[in-house]
Structure formats: C-alpha cells, structure tokens
Design an enzyme around this catalytic site. Structure first.
Site, PDB file in Angstrom:
ATOM      1  CD  GLU A   1       0.223 -15.540   3.670  1.00  0.00           C
ATOM      2  OE1 GLU A   1       0.866 -14.898   4.528  1.00  0.00           O
ATOM      3  OE2 GLU A   1      -0.716 -14.932   2.211  1.00  0.00           O
TER       4      GLU A   1
ATOM      5  CG  ASP B   1       2.005  -7.532  -2.968  1.00  0.00           C
ATOM      6  OD1 ASP B   1       2.692  -7.747  -2.701  1.00  0.00           O
ATOM      7  OD2 ASP B   1       0.147  -7.563  -2.159  1.00  0.00           O
TER       8      ASP B   1
ATOM      9  CD  GLU C   1      -9.612  -7.191  -0.334  1.00  0.00           C
ATOM     10  OE1 GLU C   1      -9.083  -6.502   0.878  1.00  0.00           O
ATOM     11  OE2 GLU C   1      -8.789  -8.532  -0.475  1.00  0.00           O
TER      12      GLU C   1
ATOM     13  CD  GLU D   1      -2.510  -3.888   3.011  1.00  0.00           C
ATOM     14  OE1 GLU D   1      -3.691  -4.010   3.050  1.00  0.00           O
ATOM     15  OE2 GLU D   1      -2.041  -4.584   3.071  1.00  0.00           O
TER      16      GLU D   1
ATOM     17  CB  THR E   1       5.386  -7.305   3.015  1.00  0.00           C
ATOM     18  OG1 THR E   1       4.409  -7.378   3.272  1.00  0.00           O
ATOM     19  CG2 THR E   1       5.387  -9.056   3.504  1.00  0.00           C
TER      20      THR E   1
END
Ligand SMILES: *[C@@H]1O[C@H](CO)[C@@H](O)[C@H](O)[C@H]1NC(C)=O
Length: 603
Positions: A194, A330, A444, A506, A594
């Site tokens: 993160e 991902d 989600e 996304e 990302t």
C-alpha cells in the site's frame, strides 16, 4: 470464520492462510464498516473480522528514523543494473482520434466539468476537516489513519489536482507534503504494498508532472524506507513490515505466508525510482523477485500463473492451489506489460511473464456468463488447481474489472489483437454488471452462471434458478428455500456475496482504457452512466461515501462513513480523463500504476 461462508468452501485453504495472516497481529485496522483496501489484501475478511480488543496502547514511538543512514545487514554482492540501450519504440497504443465536432465536444466538456466539481467538493472537505490525515470520513466529517499517518489522501490526490488544473490547491498540497515525516509512524507494521502504490506511486507521478523537487525528495525518502523491508537473508521483502523493528536494527527474515500481489506489485514504482535517481538499488530489489516468478512460472499447480499465497522465505511460489486475476493477485499480472513498457521494452522477461500467465488465465479463469440479453461478454473467476485439474468457480469481483483494461493494453503493447478483443468483452462484462443493479452500481463480490462455452449461450431461466438454489444451499446457514426475490438478485446474478460498493475504480479504469484504445464513443456513454449512478448514490453533505448495500430497491443504498483515498486518486481521475482531450495523459506516453498514478514511459 465468516470468511469461509463468504467465499464458499473452495477458498477454504486460502482463507485459512489469510486468517493466519490476520492472527499475526496485522497492523491494518479495518476502517469502520470494514472498507477494504483497493486490491483487497485483506478486504474480503475485513468486514466480518472480529473487533480486536482495545489493549491500552503503548505511547507511540516518536523517534524518527533516517532510513538512508541505517545500515543494511544483508547487502547484495552485486547490483542488477537497469537495462541499457535506447528504448524500443512501442506500437501505437491510443486510437488515432480525429478532431471532434461541436456538439460532441460540448457534451464532453460539460461532463468533464461535472466530474471536476465532484472532485473539488471532496478535496475542499478533506482540506477543511481531515488535512494531513490519511482519510476523511465523509458522513461524520472526522478522520482516519490506517496507512501510516502520512496523509494518504493528500499524496494520492496530488497528480489528480495537477491534471484537473487545480494549481493553487496543488501548491498548497506540495508545501504540506514537505512536512510529512516518513521516519516515524504510529503503526506497528507497515503495509509495503500500500505504501508503495499510494505514497511512492503518488509522489513519483506528481513529481513527473510538475517537476517539483521536494516531491522527488519525498519519493526517495519513501524508497529508502521501503528498501529496508528487503533487508532479509534471501532479499525477499517483508510485506507486512515491522517498521520500528527494522529502524532499531532487528534482524529480519522473509515471511512464509505472503499474498502474491503484495510481493509482485512493486516493479513499476521501484523501476521508475531507479530510472529517475540513477540509483539501481530499487530496480535490483524488485528484479530478484521477478527472477523467482520467472523460474517458478511453469512449476505451479496451474502452470503459467502463481497461487494467491506464496512462501517468500524459501522462496517457493508454487505450493498453494488457489488462482485468480482478482483480489490478492490482481496487480501482479497488471504490472507485467506496464513494467515492460516502463523499461523501454528492454527487458523481455516481463513480456514472457505476461504472455505465459495470460495464456493460462484465458484458458482457465475466463468464462462467459449467461445473461437474459445473451450478451457476448466475459468475466474472470476463481480457479482451484489440483492434480493437473483446474476447476473454475464463476465469481465476479469488482476488483477483477481491471482485467479488461489490462488485456486491451497488453494486446496493444505486444500486438495481440486477440487480447484487445478479450479486453473489450471483459469490460463489457463490467458495464453489464453495473447496469443490471437497481442503482446502476455493481457489488463488491457476486457469482454468475458460467455458460458451457464462449461461442454461444442462450438464456435459460430454469438453469439460472437452479444455480441460484444450489448456491443458496452451499452456505449452510442459509435457508435453502431462500428465493431470488429475498436475495434481490437481478437476472443473471446467481448470488451477491458482498453487497458493498466502496467507491472503487476498476470498472471505469477499463472503460477509460477501452475508450482511449478504440476511440468508440459508447465507452464515454457507459462512463457517464456509471458516474451519474455513483454520484447519485454516494454523495453526502460533504463528500462521497462507500455504500453498504447496492441491491436495495425500496430506498437509496445505505452508506458507511468511509471514503478511501483511491476515490480521488483513481475513480474520479479516470472519470475526468475519459471526458478530457485524449492527449491529456496519453496512453502512448504514460502507464498508470495500480493506484492510477501515471508514470512516464521513457522514449
Ligand atoms: C455452446 O453451448 C451452447 C449451449 O448454451 C450450445 O447450444 C452450443 O452448441 C455450444 N457451442 C459449441 C461450439 O460448443
């Protein structure tokens, strides 16, 4: 373990590992309502994670480490250098846009201004109520710090401020960034992934756009900090990293249980930092991970892909049996073509990693969902790989919606039209999934019915109903008679496992990429529908809030007091860019990390 119910039995093992990870006193405090982080390293379980008892906290250490000066215990014997030579020109990525006619321009400009207004409102609220905190709470007006207390929202939104031409606000923010101390935190453990995608990525992109030296200085400070997470005997990083232990000189060893996205999504930011600073150490650090991915790619239980959980201590990336392009894996895959581009096409390893993994992903993770419209769309699910058998579970996560953009971009970069087509169908899948819900926003996590093949698929109401009933049976706490109405399932959906929408990017990310690559206006129309739907349902008095349940029909979706930094960093940026002139952050000049931070492709 609510996680099992949520995921179904098929991810029991992966869930168990994740559960162990949690028990090892994770630093990350699930925000109120359990909003997970963008790539969901812990997001699936966060909502139902039992509240940890509130032990009296030791007073926070206020010592500030100068990471650049702390000695490395496990130095490398020789540095892997950045690839040399002139960058190989990439194929043209963006559509060759023609000048637009007046009406189209007017509509586009109006929409662009609407998106900017939404951003301005949130930025103002953050500035007034949560300045220098990680997150604003959009209902109570309070603030949260789950990302180290290093002003995550501020750093994440810097490049959006620049792109939206909010230069006064940008200057104010840059002055504030100069005061952030990356030598200290109240967290026990820092999430390296993160911090890399939000802080390092955010600072690098804002530096590249503006040329403000203090931003590069701060990016280096974050880079020096994160470099210490790699100070282990085998040079594999610790992804949930004991910040104060490292700062006070404790010995470190890489973990045996690591989420593959967390170790595999450092390549872009670290490569770019090495390129900009001319110091190869960050590139060296990630290259050693890339070598393991390369060596073990054909040895996993689903050769070509790597499982969700890997062992960094051995290192062994082959043991586990759960595979996905979605949560917890991902961006590992997303970063292969982007890192290839960022390295000027000079390191073929990233091409190989992309091409081999996507061969497997296409064969085993993609499916065509059965829809009442017989839509020719695709989705990417979860695969259990065991004893040379691969079993597909037709899950649909909001997070997996990035795959449309990934395939389309990868298809352009490596001149593979098949991938562009797949990218289009995957993106169409997410557009369909949004439209199917009463408020025009997809959930989600959900499940669909997978057609037997991708060529043709006729809607069959009975097959759908049977699948719903079968799935309702799976969760043993559920009433087997539970019907479609009580689950509020739109036709095509066979279960909604997690009803939240937490302001994620996304879907619009892929819609944006498809627009820039194909030039087709239908993507702008889809984007506008998404934007108005999201804006309508998530607006609060001061900003925008995550939703608890997007499937209600009798009232507007209930909200929670959470606005993650990716709302302003990613979601609103992509909405803004799809309604901007296509030259603004052209895909021929930039690759987005990302967290939607654009990094310049060297020419
Ligand atoms: C694909 O599946 C459908 C059933 O939905 C069937 O009618 C069709 O013949 C199949 N096509 C191929 C090429 O296997």
């Amino acid at each position: 373990m609510a996680l099992l119910k949520r995921y179904g039995i098929y991810t029991a093992i992966a869930a168990f590992f994740v559960y162990i990870l949690y028990s090892l006193s994770f630093p990350y405090q699930a925000p109120e309502g359990g909003a997970p982080r963008p790539h969901d390293q812990n997001g699936e379980s966060a909502p139902k994670e039992p509240q940890r008892p509130q032990h009296p906290q030791a007073p926070p250490k206020l010592q500030s480490y100068d990471w650049a000066k702390i000695p490395i215990k496990n130095p490398v014997s020789s540095m892997i250098p950045l690839p040399t030579g002139s960058p190989v020109p990439l194929p043209k990525i963006q559509f060759d846009f023609k000048p637009e006619e007046g009406t189209a321009k007017n509509i586009r400009e109006t929409r662009r201004r609407e998106v900017r207004k939404a951003f301005e409102r949130c930025w103002k609220a953050y500035h007034e109520r949560a300045w220098m905190q990680d997150e604003l709470q959009p209902i109570s007006g309070g603030a949260k710090n789950a990302f180290g207390g290093w002003a995550a929202t501020l750093i994440d939104a810097l490049d959006t401020l620049w792109i939206m031409d909010m230069k006064t606000e940008f200057r104010t923010a840059v002055d504030a960034v100069a005061k952030i101390d990356f030598g200290t935190t109240t967290l026990e453990r820092v999430n390296v992934f993160e911090t890399n995608i939000r802080h390092l990525g955010g600072l690098l992109a804002a530096y590249e756009l503006s040329g403000e030296n203090v931003l590069l200085q701060k990016a280096k400070e974050v880079g020096e900090m994160l470099y210490h997470a790699f100070d282990t005997p085998n040079r594999m990083p610790i992804t949930r990293w004991n910040f104060h232990g490292a700062g006070s000189g404790k010995t470190q060893v890489a973990d045996e249980v690591v989420l593959v996205a967390e170790i595999g999504s450092l390549t872009m930011e670290f490569s770019r930092l090495s390129q900009i600073t001319n110091d190869p150490k960050w590139y060296d650090a990630i290259s050693r991970i890339t070598e393991v991915f390369d060596q073990q790619q054909s040895k996993t239980k689903l050769p070509g892909m790597w499982p969700i959980v890997i062992n960094a201590k051995k290192p062994d990336f082959t043991e586990d049996t759960g595979f996905t392009l979605a949560a917890m894996a991902d961006s590992l895959y997303e970063y292969f073509p982007k890192t290839y581009a960022l390295l000027g096409g000079l390191n073929p390893i990233y091409k190989k990693l992309y091409e081999e993994s996507m061969k497997t992903a296409i064969k085993h993770t993609l499916y065509r969902p059965m829809t009442p419209e017989n839509a020719d769309i695709l989705m990417s699910g979860f695969v259990r790989g065991e004893e040379s058998q691969a079993t597909l579970y037709p899950e649909m996560q909001h997070l997996v919606c990035f795959t449309g953009g990934m395939f389309a971009l990868g298809g352009r970069i490596f001149e593979n039209e098949e991938h562009v087509k797949i990218g289009r169908k995957l993106t169409d899948g997410c557009v369909w999934a949004y439209k199917a819900l009463p408020y025009g926003i997809m959930p989600e996590i959900s499940h669909l019915h997978a057609c037997p093949n991708m060529t043709s698929c006729e809607w069959d109401e009975q097959i759908w109903k049977d699948d719903v009933a079968r799935r309702a049976d799976l969760g043993n706490e559920k009433d087997p008679m539970q019907n479609i109405a009580s689950q509020r399932l739109p036709k095509g959906y066979t279960a909604i496992d997690d009803r939240r929408y937490i302001l994620r990017p996304e879907a619009i990310e892929s819609v944006f990429i498809l627009y820039r690559i194909t030039g087709e206006q239908q993507w702008q129309a889809a984007a506008w529908d998404m934007f108005t739907a999201i804006q309508q349902s998530t607006q609060t008095d001061i900003a925008n809030a995550a939703l608890i349940d997007i499937s209600v029909t009798d009232s507007s979706p209930p909200k929670m007091d959470s606005m993650e930094s990716f709302w302003m960093a990613e979601t609103l940026k992509y909405f803004y860019l799809i309604f901007s002139d296509p030259d603004v952050i052209s895909l021929d000049d930039y690759v987005f990390n990302t967290e939607a931070h654009p990094l310049r492709i060297p020419k």
